[in-house]
Write an enzyme that holds these catalytic residues in place. Structure first.
Site, PDB file in Angstrom:
ATOM      1  N   GLY A  35     -64.977  49.357  -4.882  1.00 15.83           N
ATOM      2  CA  GLY A  35     -66.019  50.451  -5.225  1.00 15.83           C
ATOM      3  C   GLY A  35     -65.563  51.416  -4.421  1.00 15.83           C
ATOM      4  N   SER A  36     -64.356  51.736  -4.133  1.00 16.36           N
ATOM      5  CA  SER A  36     -63.885  53.280  -3.606  1.00 16.36           C
ATOM      6  C   SER A  36     -64.045  54.294  -4.548  1.00 16.36           C
ATOM      7  CB  SER A  36     -62.508  53.098  -2.855  1.00 16.36           C
ATOM      8  OG  SER A  36     -61.609  53.165  -3.892  1.00 16.36           O
ATOM      9  N   ASN A  37     -64.053  54.171  -5.520  1.00 18.17           N
ATOM     10  CA  ASN A  37     -64.397  55.340  -6.571  1.00 18.17           C
ATOM     11  C   ASN A  37     -65.706  55.496  -6.976  1.00 18.17           C
ATOM     12  OD1 ASN A  37     -61.694  56.314  -8.168  1.00 18.17           O
ATOM     13  ND2 ASN A  37     -61.536  54.224  -8.144  1.00 18.17           N
ATOM     14  N   MET A  87     -64.295  45.951 -14.179  1.00 15.08           N
ATOM     15  CA  MET A  87     -63.295  45.259 -14.902  1.00 15.08           C
ATOM     16  C   MET A  87     -63.743  44.299 -16.027  1.00 15.08           C
ATOM     17  SD  MET A  87     -61.125  46.517 -12.767  1.00 15.08           S
ATOM     18  CE  MET A  87     -59.672  45.805 -12.663  1.00 15.08           C
ATOM     19  N   ARG A  88     -64.706  44.916 -16.775  1.00  8.96           N
ATOM     20  CA  ARG A  88     -64.944  44.229 -18.095  1.00  8.96           C
ATOM     21  C   ARG A  88     -65.046  45.421 -19.143  1.00  8.96           C
ATOM     22  NH1 ARG A  88     -65.897  38.971 -17.753  1.00  8.96           N
ATOM     23  NH2 ARG A  88     -66.503  38.417 -15.688  1.00  8.96           N
ATOM     24  N   ASN A 135     -64.515  56.421 -17.743  1.00  7.46           N
ATOM     25  CA  ASN A 135     -63.737  55.552 -17.270  1.00  7.46           C
ATOM     26  C   ASN A 135     -62.492  55.771 -16.450  1.00  7.46           C
ATOM     27  OD1 ASN A 135     -62.897  52.705 -16.541  1.00  7.46           O
ATOM     28  ND2 ASN A 135     -61.089  53.118 -18.126  1.00  7.46           N
ATOM     29  N   HIS A 163     -58.689  55.099 -15.084  1.00 13.27           N
ATOM     30  CA  HIS A 163     -57.709  54.061 -15.322  1.00 13.27           C
ATOM     31  C   HIS A 163     -56.469  54.361 -14.245  1.00 13.27           C
ATOM     32  CE1 HIS A 163     -55.453  50.789 -17.401  1.00 13.27           C
ATOM     33  NE2 HIS A 163     -54.246  51.679 -17.451  1.00 13.27           N
TER      34      HIS A 163
HETATM   35  C1  GAR Z   1     -59.115  51.470  -9.156  1.00  9.48           C
HETATM   36  O1  GAR Z   1     -57.800  51.700  -8.986  1.00  9.48           O
HETATM   37  C2  GAR Z   1     -59.392  51.695 -10.479  1.00  9.48           C
HETATM   38  O2  GAR Z   1     -58.593  52.682 -11.310  1.00  9.48           O
HETATM   39  C3  GAR Z   1     -58.996  50.282 -11.292  1.00  9.48           C
HETATM   40  O3  GAR Z   1     -59.324  49.491 -10.521  1.00  9.48           O
HETATM   41  C4  GAR Z   1     -59.500  49.847  -9.192  1.00  9.48           C
HETATM   42  C5  GAR Z   1     -60.853  49.762  -8.501  1.00  9.48           C
HETATM   43  O4  GAR Z   1     -60.785  50.136  -7.077  1.00  9.48           O
HETATM   44  N1  GAR Z   1     -59.686  50.129 -12.637  1.00  9.48           N
HETATM   45  C6  GAR Z   1     -59.085  49.604 -13.609  1.00  9.48           C
HETATM   46  O5  GAR Z   1     -58.025  48.702 -13.614  1.00  9.48           O
HETATM   47  C7  GAR Z   1     -59.609  49.669 -15.007  1.00  9.48           C
HETATM   48  N2  GAR Z   1     -59.175  48.864 -15.934  1.00  9.48           N
HETATM   49  P1  GAR Z   1     -62.257  50.727  -6.310  1.00  9.48           P
HETATM   50  O6  GAR Z   1     -63.047  49.444  -6.732  1.00  9.48           O
HETATM   51  O7  GAR Z   1     -61.797  50.697  -4.969  1.00  9.48           O
HETATM   52  O8  GAR Z   1     -62.747  51.908  -7.036  1.00  9.48           O
END
Ligand code: GAR
Length: 206
Positions: free
Chosen positions: A12-14, A90-91, A107, A109
């Site tokens: 969940g850093s984003n 991730m869904r 989103n 990516h």
């Molecule tokens: C991030 O790198 C995001 O871009 C990626 O998952 C990670 C989640 O990190 N998303 C995908 O790959 C989407 N298909 P976070 O939980 O620290 O935000």
């Protein structure tokens, strides 16, 4: 202020970067709730500390994708969201879900789309031997990792990199890129024409 629902599946850093940017006014928005599909995700504890409403939708508990998505739609509706942010969610969401919030789902990516769609984009880029990769913030359509692009940021790949060091370098670009895209959306600055998003040339790098 725009009402923003955050979607996340893990660390969940984003989601945290967006939450903090809304809290301190860099984004003219208000976090309304967190949707999470993983009961063990670290972001759930974080959201509890913030006092943010949490909608837990564990895909395994639903008979099919439609039931899973209907549950989420019913739970977020009372918040009257203006925007849904998929922040490490991730869904894949089906056309049925996307139609309910057309043009209102963003989103992030971890690659420069249209390269390296799908899972493990950082590993895909690493294994392809590209010298530059990055991240993409885009509107969500029914086609996976294919919506109109809002913001991209480039990241170099070094010979000393591992998938992990590369993923970390990309992540550091993800947070400001996502904040920039959501800030522009919340300021009503973005316009979609065809597959192109206008209104992003702020003169600042993400
Ligand atoms: C991030 O790198 C995001 O871009 C990626 O998952 C990670 C989640 O990190 N998303 C995908 O790959 C989407 N298909 P976070 O939980 O620290 O935000």
């Amino acid at each position: 202020k725009k009402k923003v629902v955050l979607f996340a599946s893990g660390r969940g850093s984003n989601a945290t970067a967006l939450y903090e940017a809304m809290r301190d006014g860099r984004i003219w928005g208000e976090a309304a709730a967190l949707v999470c599909d993983m009961p063990q995700a670290a972001i759930i504890q974080q959201a509890q500390q913030w006092g943010l409403p949490i909608i837990l939708a564990d895909r395994k508990k639903f008979s099919d994708q439609h039931a899973f998505e209907t549950y989420i739609l019913e739970k977020i509706a009372p918040f009257q969201p203006d925007l849904l942010c998929l922040a490490g969610f991730m869904r894949i969401l089906s056309a049925y879900f996307v139609a309910a919030y057309e043009g209102k789902i963003i989103n992030i990516h971890p690659a420069l789309l249209p390269s390296f769609r799908g899972l493990h984009a950082q590993r895909q880029a690493f294994e392809a031997g590209v010298k530059i990769t990055g991240c993409t913030v885009h509107f969500v359509t029914a086609q996976m990792d294919d919506g109109p692009i809002i913001v991209q940021a480039a990241v170099p790949v070094y010979e000393s990199d591992t998938v992990q060091t590369l993923a970390e370098r990309i992540l550091r670009k993800e947070h400001p890129s996502f904040i920039k895209a959501v800030a522009l959306f919340c300021a009503d600055k973005l316009q979609i024409k065809g597959h192109t998003v206008y209104g992003t040339d702020t003169g600042e790098e993400a």
